[in-house]
Design an enzyme around this catalytic site. Structure first.
Site, PDB file in Angstrom:
ATOM      1  N   ASN A  71     -71.462 -33.711  -9.776  1.00  0.00           N
ATOM      2  CA  ASN A  71     -70.171 -33.869 -10.427  1.00  0.00           C
ATOM      3  C   ASN A  71     -70.009 -32.839 -11.543  1.00  0.00           C
ATOM      4  O   ASN A  71     -69.195 -31.929 -11.443  1.00  0.00           O
ATOM      5  CB  ASN A  71     -70.040 -35.299 -10.970  1.00  0.00           C
ATOM      6  CG  ASN A  71     -68.623 -35.586 -11.432  1.00  0.00           C
ATOM      7  OD1 ASN A  71     -67.781 -34.709 -11.478  1.00  0.00           O
ATOM      8  ND2 ASN A  71     -68.368 -36.826 -11.794  1.00  0.00           N
ATOM      9  N   ASP A  72     -70.847 -32.950 -12.585  1.00  0.00           N
ATOM     10  CA  ASP A  72     -70.681 -32.077 -13.739  1.00  0.00           C
ATOM     11  C   ASP A  72     -70.811 -30.600 -13.381  1.00  0.00           C
ATOM     12  O   ASP A  72     -70.109 -29.757 -13.934  1.00  0.00           O
ATOM     13  CB  ASP A  72     -71.714 -32.420 -14.808  1.00  0.00           C
ATOM     14  CG  ASP A  72     -71.539 -33.853 -15.308  1.00  0.00           C
ATOM     15  OD1 ASP A  72     -70.391 -34.305 -15.343  1.00  0.00           O
ATOM     16  OD2 ASP A  72     -72.545 -34.484 -15.641  1.00  0.00           O
ATOM     17  N   VAL A  73     -71.683 -30.297 -12.408  1.00  0.00           N
ATOM     18  CA  VAL A  73     -71.941 -28.881 -12.109  1.00  0.00           C
ATOM     19  C   VAL A  73     -70.796 -28.225 -11.346  1.00  0.00           C
ATOM     20  O   VAL A  73     -70.819 -27.011 -11.146  1.00  0.00           O
ATOM     21  CB  VAL A  73     -73.260 -28.671 -11.329  1.00  0.00           C
ATOM     22  CG1 VAL A  73     -74.449 -29.129 -12.151  1.00  0.00           C
ATOM     23  CG2 VAL A  73     -73.231 -29.361  -9.992  1.00  0.00           C
ATOM     24  N   PHE A 107     -73.309 -37.429 -15.171  1.00  0.00           N
ATOM     25  CA  PHE A 107     -74.334 -37.659 -16.184  1.00  0.00           C
ATOM     26  C   PHE A 107     -73.846 -37.278 -17.576  1.00  0.00           C
ATOM     27  O   PHE A 107     -74.196 -37.892 -18.557  1.00  0.00           O
ATOM     28  CB  PHE A 107     -75.557 -36.830 -15.797  1.00  0.00           C
ATOM     29  CG  PHE A 107     -76.839 -37.357 -16.315  1.00  0.00           C
ATOM     30  CD1 PHE A 107     -77.158 -38.705 -16.204  1.00  0.00           C
ATOM     31  CD2 PHE A 107     -77.757 -36.502 -16.896  1.00  0.00           C
ATOM     32  CE1 PHE A 107     -78.351 -39.188 -16.668  1.00  0.00           C
ATOM     33  CE2 PHE A 107     -78.964 -36.987 -17.368  1.00  0.00           C
ATOM     34  CZ  PHE A 107     -79.261 -38.328 -17.256  1.00  0.00           C
ATOM     35  N   ALA A 108     -73.003 -36.241 -17.651  1.00  0.00           N
ATOM     36  CA  ALA A 108     -72.530 -35.794 -18.956  1.00  0.00           C
ATOM     37  C   ALA A 108     -71.421 -36.710 -19.478  1.00  0.00           C
ATOM     38  O   ALA A 108     -70.998 -36.587 -20.615  1.00  0.00           O
ATOM     39  CB  ALA A 108     -72.029 -34.358 -18.879  1.00  0.00           C
TER      40      ALA A 108
END
Lengths: 107, 458
Positions: B384-386, B424-425
């Site tokens: 997701n974040d990446v 995660f972030a």
């Protein structure tokens, strides 16, 4: 050279070696490198053995033995886990399915 | 004092450790390096028994070393590849704890205490304790035994500053007076400080904190070397402290995170920034495994972006099956690996290697990013974040500046995700709401197996 100065010299030189030795490392190796460095500081085990070996009072002995236990886990576990991470850098050949993978697929 | 032969052995072991770190800088020499290091450590431990006179409790010490070795090896062998980062964190924490205990015990029994000794003792006790509890909290976060989002206690910032000052006060008292109660106070305050230091760290920064705490333990061990006048501890600890600090900086750079915000997060902690997981009710487009199989099967170029969710679901094999089926249909398939895909730099490579994904199909995101414009489908599995374009476009986003995989530049994007929960972030991902995006909700392994079945059928 007096002892404190000798120790300070060693400290400063080690800082530079520590910086230099890993100055070029690919991101792929960051995790194994951290894990390897983590194993190295497990050498505090030596200190734990020395203080425990010189302990007399029971409480001190028990504390010392706890330190020995924790340091051993750090040192031995650290090297073992690094070794396992690095299995991926083995030259790639058709290899038999390891027990590990079987677990992975079964899960 | 230490006999000369033992000092020579210590020197050789110190060199072995330098070679270990050096070896670990290149894939070709990494394994040899680790071998050299472990042999060096073994030699050093055997030597200490012969070099130190009048060791008491010898059978006990050896018994405990055996027990510790078994625990360490079993933990290292048994742990799932996905859980490796938290195991390293835990190993690091116990090392820090050991250093703190060693310093405290030596402080209690030593007869001559000069300023250098007291300073080193206070330093080892404090840093070792911070490393211990800090590492335990990172372990709990990564193991998902507690939330991975930043935890901000009410008034946490002032509490942290107060405890930090208290720690400093105890340290100064220890150095000035050499009093045992002050040392005990120092240990307790540092243990609390370690927890407060890591609690406000958000998920994405946790790997950086592990690396930092690793450097901390190194420094604690180095100071422990000063306490015991042991050169090997001093050299080994300093090597780890220095290389660990540099490594922390490199990791932070790879993730585009300013190190200071990680370090001093505890002192500047604010409630999570806007957009951090407010209940979003915007429409998204979700598809069935059938839809996804058709999209993929009739594409000519697919890039897979694997993330930690893939590893958690143990879906590497299922993903490989999908990739194999696509390749068999003549679709060009490659994998885009973000430097910190997974939980740590290099973690995803380890996980995919475990599933026998050919190495030459993996490409670092920097290399493959230009190819996305010519890609039909970017298949994002458990990441997701990446792939969050906010890192490129939104200066107010907490992840702004982080290098990302340009999945949003592909003609179509497919997300396989467990839920709409942010990554995660803890940051919302605009790409999920993009009209070109199709979501397939579900466990990655389950979803991929279904897609594979449809691909076979069609």
């Amino acid at each position: 050279m007096s002892e404190p100065i000798a120790l300070l010299t060693i400290f400063v030189l080690s800082v530079f070696v520590g910086f230099e030795v890993i100055s070029k490392v690919s991101a792929v190796l960051h995790t194994p490198l951290m894990s390897g460095a983590n194993a190295i500081h497990g050498i505090v085990l030596i200190g734990a053995v020395i203080v425990t070996g010189h302990a007399e009072a029971p409480t001190v002995t028990v504390l010392g033995l706890i330190a020995v236990l924790l340091a051993t886990i750090n040192l031995v576990g650290g090297f073992a886990v690094t070794e396992r991470m690095l299995e991926m850098f083995r030259p790639r050949q058709p290899r038999p399915v390891s027990a590990d993978q079987q677990r992975g697929t079964a899960a | 004092m230490t006999p000369t032969w033992a000092q020579v052995v210590d020197l050789a072991v110190a060199v072995a450790f330098i070679l270990t770190l050096k070896g670990l800088s290149s894939p070709r020499t990494a394994r040899t390096g680790v071998r050299i290091g472990s042999i060096g450590a073994l030699v050093a431990v055997i030597a200490v028994f012969f070099a130190t006179r009048e060791l008491n409790h010898l059978p006990w010490i050896i018994a405990v070393i055996v027990v510790g070795s078994v625990i360490g090896i079993v933990a290292a062998r048994r742990v799932a590849m996905t859980a490796m980062p938290q195991l390293v964190a835990l190993f690091n924490g116990v090392g820090g704890g050991a250093a703190a205990i060693v310093a405290a015990v030596e402080f209690h029994v030593a007869t001559e205490k000069d300023v250098l000794f007291l300073t080193a003792t206070a330093f080892t006790a404090a840093i070792g304790s911070i490393s211990l509890t800090g590492s335990v909290v990172t372990f709990l976060k990564l193991q998902e035994l507690m939330t991975g989002r930043p935890v901000v206690l009410p008034g946490g910032r002032f509490l942290t500053i107060a405890i930090a000052l208290l720690t400093l006060g105890f340290a100064v008292t220890v150095i000035a007076t050499g009093s045992l109660p002050a040392l005990i106070g120092l240990l307790i305050a540092s243990l609390i400080l370690g927890v407060l230091f890591v609690l406000p760290v958000g998920g994405a920064d946790v790997p950086i904190v592990i690396s930092l705490l690793n450097a901390f333990t190194g420094l604690a061990v180095a100071a422990g070397g000063l306490v015991l006048s042991n050169t090997l501890l001093l050299v080994a600890g300093t090597l780890v402290g220095a290389s660990g600090t540099l490594l922390t900086r490199m990791m932070a750079q790879a993730m585009g995170r300013p190190l200071t915000s990680t370090l001093f997060g505890a002192f500047t902690a604010r409630a999570a920034a806007a957009g951090g997981g407010g209940a979003e009710n915007r429409p998204v487009r979700s598809g069935t495994p059938d839809d996804i199989a058709i999209m993929l099967g009739y594409a000519s170029k697919v890039i897979i972006v694997p993330g930690y969710g893939l590893a958690v679901a143990q879906a590497q094999q299922a993903l490989r099956e999908v990739a194999d089926l696509l390749t068999a249909r003549g679709v060009s398939v490659s994998y885009a690996i973000h430097p910190v895909a997974g939980r740590m730099p290099g973690h995803m490579n380890v996980l995919l290697a475990e599933a026998d994904v050919p190495y030459d199909m993996l490409a670092e995101s920097e290399v493959i990013n230009p190819e996305f414009a010519a890609t039909d489908v970017a298949l994002v599995v458990g990441a997701n974040d990446v792939v969050n374009p906010a890192a490129r476009t939104d200066p107010t986003s907490p992840i702004y500046g982080m290098p990302i995989v340009d999945a949003d530049r592909a003609a179509q994007v497919v997300f396989i995700k467990r839920s709409m929960r942010p990554g995660f972030a803890g940051v919302e991902n605009e790409l999920l709401f993009d009209p070109r995006t199709t979501l397939l909700f579900g466990d990655a392994k389950d979803a991929l197996t279904k897609v594979a079945a449809r691909l076979k059928a069609s």
